[in-house]
Design a protein around this motif. Structure first.
Motif, PDB file in Angstrom:
ATOM      1  N   LYS A 126     -22.642  10.878   3.189  1.00 35.96           N
ATOM      2  CA  LYS A 126     -23.878  11.355   3.818  1.00 35.96           C
ATOM      3  C   LYS A 126     -23.991  12.879   3.790  1.00 35.96           C
ATOM      4  O   LYS A 126     -24.885  13.445   4.405  1.00 35.96           O
ATOM      5  CB  LYS A 126     -23.964  10.844   5.260  1.00 35.96           C
ATOM      6  N   GLU A 171     -28.389  12.411   9.277  1.00 42.34           N
ATOM      7  CA  GLU A 171     -27.202  11.914   8.569  1.00 42.34           C
ATOM      8  C   GLU A 171     -26.381  13.068   8.019  1.00 42.34           C
ATOM      9  O   GLU A 171     -25.144  13.009   8.029  1.00 42.34           O
ATOM     10  CB  GLU A 171     -27.622  10.949   7.460  1.00 42.34           C
ATOM     11  N   SER A 209     -18.442   8.396   5.624  1.00 39.87           N
ATOM     12  CA  SER A 209     -19.718   9.094   5.810  1.00 39.87           C
ATOM     13  C   SER A 209     -19.535  10.600   5.741  1.00 39.87           C
ATOM     14  O   SER A 209     -20.497  11.338   5.497  1.00 39.87           O
ATOM     15  CB  SER A 209     -20.352   8.703   7.143  1.00 39.87           C
ATOM     16  N   SER A 258     -27.351  13.595   2.215  1.00 37.69           N
ATOM     17  CA  SER A 258     -28.394  12.633   2.541  1.00 37.69           C
ATOM     18  C   SER A 258     -29.750  13.312   2.654  1.00 37.69           C
ATOM     19  O   SER A 258     -29.858  14.476   3.055  1.00 37.69           O
ATOM     20  CB  SER A 258     -28.062  11.924   3.857  1.00 37.69           C
ATOM     21  N   GLY A 260     -32.433   6.209   5.479  1.00 41.72           N
ATOM     22  CA  GLY A 260     -31.129   6.574   4.925  1.00 41.72           C
ATOM     23  C   GLY A 260     -30.494   5.447   4.137  1.00 41.72           C
ATOM     24  O   GLY A 260     -30.142   5.615   2.963  1.00 41.72           O
TER      25      GLY A 260
END
Length: 277
Positions: free
Chosen positions: A96, A104, A92, A99, A241
């Motif tokens: 992200k 996020e 992530s 994002s 998301g």
């Protein structure tokens, strides 16, 4: 000398602790709640970053929990033996980063900041460190991604199948345990942030289809077309998301990890045991 494990009750710890118990050093694992004694492992109760019982003569530390809390604890303690440090982070940190959901993006930045803080404090202790950034983890029914979907489908007897062309690369928790243990012993892995995914990249629709086929009961497949999912993105807050990434590839390049650690993760072939059903 002692090996200290934070997150020993996690899905990765489930596989790593038995591996460590076969080695020559004592193993101490920390959990928020009391745990039954296990062969070769001493359990302590506490939580990061503050309520951690003192452990002396630490030669290595594994952390499978929140990286920020672990880095904060490292800043507070004395580690005279400069223990080897191996931690699990998350992909992530990259997936992200851009994002469309602000929380996020904040999480992605927090992960990267925590990795940097970890590296800095390890430098102060003189400790070599390795960070593993896994993709989606599965294997023991403790994950917060695929297992809840499997359990909900068994309750309702309906399995939603989102249609998406984005690639996924689920990685088994046992393969992460193998990689973490290899990082402990491989000097060339020191100072590295290594991406690690499963041994197979597959479309998100096929990933969900394989989860459905792994269940011990029949479920009704419910295809969710792409146009419906695009519509849902604007109205379903918590899923905004994940829905926005159905067409994105969330995968890892295992080349450097395999070269340094010698680990070849398995392809995605889940069975009912992966969801503890």
């Amino acid at each position: 000398m002692t090996v200290l494990v934070f997150g020993g009750s996690s899905q990765i710890g489930h596989y790593l602790l038995p591996l460590l118990a076969t080695r020559d050093e004592p193993v101490v694992a920390l959990s928020r709640s009391a745990r039954a004694p296990a062969q070769g492992v001493t359990w302590l109760t506490g939580h990061l970053p503050d309520a951690v019982p003192a452990v002396e003569d630490i030669s290595a530390i594994f952390s499978f929990g929140p990286l920020q809390s672990f880095a904060s604890w490292l800043q507070q303690v004395e580690l005279p033996h400069a223990p080897r440090v191996v931690v699990i982070s998350s992909m992530s940190a990259e997936t992200k980063r851009v994002s469309e959901v602000p929380t996020e993006r904040d999480l992605s930045q927090l992960i990267r900041d925590s990795e940097a803080a970890l590296a800095a404090v390890c430098e102060q202790h003189g400790s070599a460190w390795t960070v593993l950034r896994p993709t989606l983890i599965y294997g023991t029914g403790l994950d917060k991604s695929l297992t809840p979907i499997a359990h909900r489908a068994m309750r309702t007897r309906v399995f939603p199948l989102p249609q998406g062309r984005g690639l996924r690369q689920p990685v088994h928790a046992q393969d992460l345990a193998y990689a973490a243990l290899a990082a402990l012993d491989k000097a060339d892995a020191a100072g590295k942030i290594l991406a690690i995914g499963g041994g197979e990249q597959l479309p998100v629709s096929e990933m969900f289809a394989r989860v459905r086929r792994s269940l011990p009961i029949d479920t009704l497949p419910l295809p969710l077309p792409a146009w419906l999912l695009r519509l849902a993105r604007g109205s379903v807050g918590p899923l905004r998301g994940p829905l926005s990434r159905l067409e994105a590839d969330l995968v890892a390049d295992n080349a450097e990890m395999t070269r340094l650690l010698g680990v070849q993760p398995r392809p995605f072939r889940p069975d009912a045991d992966c969801w503890r059903v």
